[in-house]
Motif scaffolding. Structure first.
Motif, PDB file in Angstrom:
ATOM      1  N   UNK A 345     -11.207 -15.958 -24.701  1.00 18.41           N
ATOM      2  CA  UNK A 345     -12.223 -16.990 -24.979  1.00 18.41           C
ATOM      3  C   UNK A 345     -13.627 -16.378 -24.956  1.00 18.41           C
ATOM      4  N   UNK A 346     -13.851 -15.414 -24.061  1.00 23.90           N
ATOM      5  CA  UNK A 346     -15.135 -14.734 -24.044  1.00 23.90           C
ATOM      6  C   UNK A 346     -16.029 -15.090 -22.871  1.00 23.90           C
ATOM      7  N   UNK A 347     -15.488 -15.722 -21.821  1.00 25.10           N
ATOM      8  CA  UNK A 347     -16.296 -15.985 -20.628  1.00 25.10           C
ATOM      9  C   UNK A 347     -16.376 -14.700 -19.794  1.00 25.10           C
ATOM     10  N   UNK A 348     -17.575 -14.270 -19.493  1.00 25.55           N
ATOM     11  CA  UNK A 348     -17.775 -13.010 -18.771  1.00 25.55           C
ATOM     12  C   UNK A 348     -18.632 -13.269 -17.549  1.00 25.55           C
ATOM     13  N   UNK A 349     -18.149 -12.761 -16.396  1.00 24.56           N
ATOM     14  CA  UNK A 349     -18.884 -12.945 -15.151  1.00 24.56           C
ATOM     15  C   UNK A 349     -19.153 -11.598 -14.488  1.00 24.56           C
ATOM     16  N   UNK A 350     -20.382 -11.415 -14.036  1.00 21.46           N
ATOM     17  CA  UNK A 350     -20.762 -10.272 -13.205  1.00 21.46           C
ATOM     18  C   UNK A 350     -20.878 -10.791 -11.778  1.00 21.46           C
ATOM     19  N   UNK A 351     -20.044 -10.281 -10.890  1.00 18.27           N
ATOM     20  CA  UNK A 351     -20.024 -10.764  -9.516  1.00 18.27           C
ATOM     21  C   UNK A 351     -20.470  -9.655  -8.564  1.00 18.27           C
ATOM     22  N   UNK A 352     -21.729  -9.742  -8.137  1.00 16.47           N
ATOM     23  CA  UNK A 352     -22.322  -8.771  -7.210  1.00 16.47           C
ATOM     24  C   UNK A 352     -22.082  -7.325  -7.670  1.00 16.47           C
ATOM     25  N   UNK A 353     -22.323  -7.089  -8.946  1.00 17.56           N
ATOM     26  CA  UNK A 353     -22.039  -5.790  -9.563  1.00 17.56           C
ATOM     27  C   UNK A 353     -23.097  -4.760  -9.171  1.00 17.56           C
ATOM     28  N   UNK A 354     -22.620  -3.593  -8.759  1.00 15.75           N
ATOM     29  CA  UNK A 354     -23.496  -2.451  -8.512  1.00 15.75           C
ATOM     30  C   UNK A 354     -22.946  -1.237  -9.242  1.00 15.75           C
ATOM     31  N   UNK A 355     -23.822  -0.313  -9.581  1.00 17.98           N
ATOM     32  CA  UNK A 355     -23.355   0.892 -10.275  1.00 17.98           C
ATOM     33  C   UNK A 355     -24.306   2.055 -10.034  1.00 17.98           C
ATOM     34  N   UNK A 369     -25.768  -7.539  -9.163  1.00 18.02           N
ATOM     35  CA  UNK A 369     -25.940  -8.350 -10.365  1.00 18.02           C
ATOM     36  C   UNK A 369     -24.949  -9.506 -10.338  1.00 18.02           C
ATOM     37  N   UNK A 370     -25.472 -10.743 -10.361  1.00 17.57           N
ATOM     38  CA  UNK A 370     -24.646 -11.953 -10.391  1.00 17.57           C
ATOM     39  C   UNK A 370     -25.022 -12.763 -11.625  1.00 17.57           C
ATOM     40  N   UNK A 371     -24.126 -12.782 -12.624  1.00 22.05           N
ATOM     41  CA  UNK A 371     -24.432 -13.481 -13.870  1.00 22.05           C
ATOM     42  C   UNK A 371     -23.152 -14.064 -14.455  1.00 22.05           C
ATOM     43  N   UNK A 403     -19.303   0.401  -9.321  1.00 21.33           N
ATOM     44  CA  UNK A 403     -19.129   1.007  -7.993  1.00 21.33           C
ATOM     45  C   UNK A 403     -19.222  -0.041  -6.894  1.00 21.33           C
ATOM     46  N   UNK A 404     -19.525  -1.264  -7.299  1.00 25.02           N
ATOM     47  CA  UNK A 404     -19.530  -2.383  -6.353  1.00 25.02           C
ATOM     48  C   UNK A 404     -19.308  -3.664  -7.136  1.00 25.02           C
ATOM     49  N   UNK A 405     -18.675  -4.659  -6.493  1.00 25.39           N
ATOM     50  CA  UNK A 405     -18.444  -5.929  -7.157  1.00 25.39           C
ATOM     51  C   UNK A 405     -17.382  -5.837  -8.225  1.00 25.39           C
ATOM     52  N   UNK A 406     -17.413  -6.779  -9.162  1.00 26.13           N
ATOM     53  CA  UNK A 406     -16.433  -6.768 -10.256  1.00 26.13           C
ATOM     54  C   UNK A 406     -16.970  -7.523 -11.456  1.00 26.13           C
ATOM     55  N   UNK A 407     -16.340  -7.255 -12.612  1.00 24.61           N
ATOM     56  CA  UNK A 407     -16.648  -7.965 -13.852  1.00 24.61           C
ATOM     57  C   UNK A 407     -15.356  -8.633 -14.308  1.00 24.61           C
ATOM     58  N   UNK A 408     -15.447  -9.889 -14.702  1.00 20.19           N
ATOM     59  CA  UNK A 408     -14.254 -10.595 -15.172  1.00 20.19           C
ATOM     60  C   UNK A 408     -14.447 -11.086 -16.602  1.00 20.19           C
ATOM     61  N   UNK A 409     -13.346 -11.140 -17.340  1.00 16.92           N
ATOM     62  CA  UNK A 409     -13.311 -11.769 -18.655  1.00 16.92           C
ATOM     63  C   UNK A 409     -12.267 -12.876 -18.581  1.00 16.92           C
ATOM     64  N   UNK A 410     -12.686 -14.089 -18.834  1.00 16.70           N
ATOM     65  CA  UNK A 410     -11.802 -15.257 -18.720  1.00 16.70           C
ATOM     66  C   UNK A 410     -11.128 -15.292 -17.351  1.00 16.70           C
ATOM     67  N   UNK A 411     -11.868 -14.911 -16.324  1.00 16.05           N
ATOM     68  CA  UNK A 411     -11.367 -14.964 -14.959  1.00 16.05           C
ATOM     69  C   UNK A 411     -10.545 -13.760 -14.525  1.00 16.05           C
ATOM     70  N   UNK A 412     -10.285 -12.808 -15.421  1.00 16.61           N
ATOM     71  CA  UNK A 412      -9.490 -11.632 -15.068  1.00 16.61           C
ATOM     72  C   UNK A 412     -10.408 -10.437 -14.812  1.00 16.61           C
ATOM     73  N   UNK A 413     -10.200  -9.779 -13.690  1.00 18.68           N
ATOM     74  CA  UNK A 413     -10.925  -8.543 -13.395  1.00 18.68           C
ATOM     75  C   UNK A 413     -10.589  -7.532 -14.494  1.00 18.68           C
ATOM     76  N   UNK A 414     -11.618  -6.974 -15.125  1.00 22.87           N
ATOM     77  CA  UNK A 414     -11.363  -6.071 -16.265  1.00 22.87           C
ATOM     78  C   UNK A 414     -10.582  -4.831 -15.841  1.00 22.87           C
ATOM     79  N   UNK A 415     -10.584  -4.484 -14.548  1.00 22.83           N
ATOM     80  CA  UNK A 415      -9.813  -3.327 -14.084  1.00 22.83           C
ATOM     81  C   UNK A 415      -8.315  -3.636 -14.048  1.00 22.83           C
TER      82      UNK A 415
END
Length: 592
Positions: A345-355, A369-371, A403-415
């Motif tokens: 669907x294309x929903x993307x979340x940045x949850x306390x992302x660090x790098x 980064x929280x977006x 290196x910190x936090x996570x990124x999700x697409x449609x609720x799934x951690x991209x990792x």
């Protein structure tokens, strides 16, 4: 990768290399059998001469015409066998080596495809090219000749020792007493040659990198009339290569000289000690003659090993440099249990992302980064240079891992998503468009391998590229030149947009896609980009702020993180960083 002066033990390298023989074990066995047969003729000849000599010196009638003819026929038969075995070695043996080289090159290129941007950020392409081409050339000769030469020489040394011991054990022990000294000096000079050989290979890679850098930048070189600077840089590298070669040749000369000295010692022992044993009746004339021939055979075997030393060291160096690439870790890879993502669907979340980059842990590029981006939302990312705009977007397709936090697409951690499916759902249009050597159609079809001509043309039409493509000398079959040198910046950009249209991803990243274009090209490309972005979750890294006024949301990213977010009108009313940047831009100032 390891530095040029570090050295992996030979036994480790051989352990890494030997598995490549498994696939061709029967071919290797046949090759070694042929190698063994070629030694028979040399080992039998001294025995034939000994038999004839002893017969001639023995009782009357001991040496007959029939015996001589039978021995001659035996030797001719052995020569025929030797010729056939040698032909097999020279043909099938070399083919086996070439197959192993091909397998290693395949594995090396496959591993290079798995390595992350971090590896390529710290490695010169010229060095990689040197390892995947010239370094592996020596593998063919090594894989073929090394097993043969060592087997043949080993057989000759062992058989010669057994036969000579049966004639006179004391003379045999005197001769073989020289071998430990020869082995010591051989290992000593081998180690020095190996180090020097690796330094030479590293320098060849440096020369390749410098030549590639100069030739790819030839237009800049000529525009500044700096040909002499490039020549000076090349000459400096070339002279350094000569210095390293000289050092290596000095080691080779020392190796060859020590071998010749030991050769002479073995000959003089046979001649002097053998003659003394002959005088005192401890050895017969026929045995003494056979001794001279066997020692000659033995020394020839040693010379084969000596002559193969450079080849062996080249092979070891090639294997070592191969292993250094293969040992480079694939930092970005599918995690255990990763699954393909479907119906994006294309929903993307940045949850306390660090790098931060792996080689600079002290400097956080992004922090906390929280977006959240809704499906189909058009997001613009702006801010001063060095704020991490491109890095932020590069985290989404996992060009780098957070290196910190996570990124999700449609609720799934991209990792937890397979890399292939993750990147298949993301399209990118970058500022610097890379065109592969080939036709216009080939470059568009890169977005969807196996696409039909109709699909390629339709994608070009959607990118407003069809009209100019048809005006090219051969239309869609026009050769674009290396890196698309025959096309203008705007043309290359629209072809890259057509490539993404053909891919048809639900998520789109536009990385300063128009910043390097003139006003007319920018207008045309911007229209294509707006069409491409329709209905997709889109990230636009903006250089020219007027191009993102219609974005659903604008993120202002600085070294301190996301400082502002909102629509163009909201941010202008706020009068903060974005308003200042926009005012500067519209006043004609240069914005990073």
């Amino acid at each position: 990768m390891q530095e040029a002066h570090r050295q992996m033990p030979t036994r480790v390298l051989l352990k890494r290399f030997i598995p490549y023989f498994y696939k061709y074990k029967w071919l290797l066995a046949a090759d070694l059998l042929a190698a063994s047969l070629t030694t028979v003729c040399e080992l039998v000849l001294p025995l034939i001469v000994r038999r004839i000599t002893n017969g001639a010196l023995g009782t009357a009638g001991a040496l007959t015409t029939g015996l001589v003819l039978r021995l001659g026929a035996l030797y001719i038969l052995l020569r025929v066998v030797d010729a056939g075995a040698n032909y097999y070695m020279q043909s099938e043996g070399h083919i086996m080596g070439a197959k192993i080289e091909t397998d290693m090159r395949h594995d090396l290129f496959h591993h290079l495809q798995l390595l992350s941007f971090s590896f390529y950020n710290n490695t010169k392409v010229g060095q990689i090219m040197s390892r995947i081409t010239s370094d592996l050339f020596d593998i063919t000769e090594f894989a073929h000749h090394a097993p043969e030469n060592f087997l043949i020489s080993g057989i000759k040394v062992i058989i010669a020792f057994i036969i000579l011991s049966g004639m006179n054990i004391y003379l045999t022990l005197l001769i073989f007493a020289v071998l430990p000294f020869m082995i010591y000096f051989t290992r000593y000079f081998n180690r020095l040659m190996r180090i020097a050989g690796k330094e030479c290979r590293h320098q060849v890679g440096e020369i390749n990198a410098q030549v590639e850098d100069s030739l790819l930048g030839v237009r800049v070189v000529k525009s500044f009339a700096n040909e002499h600077l490039e020549e000076d840089k090349f000459d400096a590298g070339n002279v350094e290569f000569l210095r390293l070669k000289k050092k290596r040749y000095h080691y080779m000369a020392g190796f060859g000289t020590s071998t010749r000295i030991h050769d002479g010692l073995m000959y003089i022992i046979v001649v002097v000690a053998g003659a003394l044993f002959l005088i005192h009746g401890k050895i017969g004339v026929g045995d003494y003659t056979a001794y001279l021939l066997y020692v000659s055979t033995l020394l020839n075997s040693i010379r084969v090993i000596v002559d193969s030393t450079e080849q062996f060291q080249n092979g070891m160096t090639g294997i070592e440099r191969f292993c250094e690439i293969m040992d480079a870790p694939a930092e970005i890879k599918d995690t255990p249990g990763a699954r393909p993502i479907q119906d994006v669907k294309g929903e993307i979340c940045f949850e306390k992302v660090g790098f931060h980059y792996s080689d600079d842990e002290q400097h956080e590029v992004l922090s906390n980064i929280d977006l959240k981006v809704r499906p189909g939302q058009n997001v613009a990312v702006v801010g001063p240079s060095g704020g991490g705009k491109t890095t932020l977007c590069n985290l989404i397709p996992r060009f780098y891992d957070v290196t910190a936090g996570r990124i999700t697409i449609d609720g799934q951690d991209i990792r937890n998503i397979t890399l292939k499916s993750l990147r298949n759902c993301i399209g990118m249009v970058q500022q610097e468009v890379y065109m592969f050597s080939g036709t216009v159609a080939d470059n568009i079809a890169y977005g969807k391998p196996g696409a039909t001509r109709e699909e390629i043309i339709e994608a070009a039409k959607q990118a407003d590229a069809d009209a100019f493509i048809r005006q090219l000398p051969n239309g869609y079959d026009t050769y674009v030149g290396e890196r698309g040198v025959k096309l203008s910046g705007g043309q290359k950009q629209r072809i890259s947009i057509a490539r993404v249209f053909l891919k048809n991803p639900p998520i789109l990243i536009l990385d300063e896609a128009t910043s390097a274009l003139d006003n007319e090209s920018e207008r045309q490309v911007q229209q294509s980009l707006e069409k491409l972005a329709h209905g997709r979750t889109t990230f636009t890294i903006a250089h020219r702020l007027t191009t993102i006024r219609n974005a659903d949301v604008i993120w202002v990213l600085t070294e301190d993180g996301i400082q502002e977010q909102g629509s163009h009108r909201e941010l202008m009313d706020k009068g903060g960083i974005y308003a200042q940047l926009y005012t500067l831009y519209t006043d004609g100032a240069e914005i990073a």
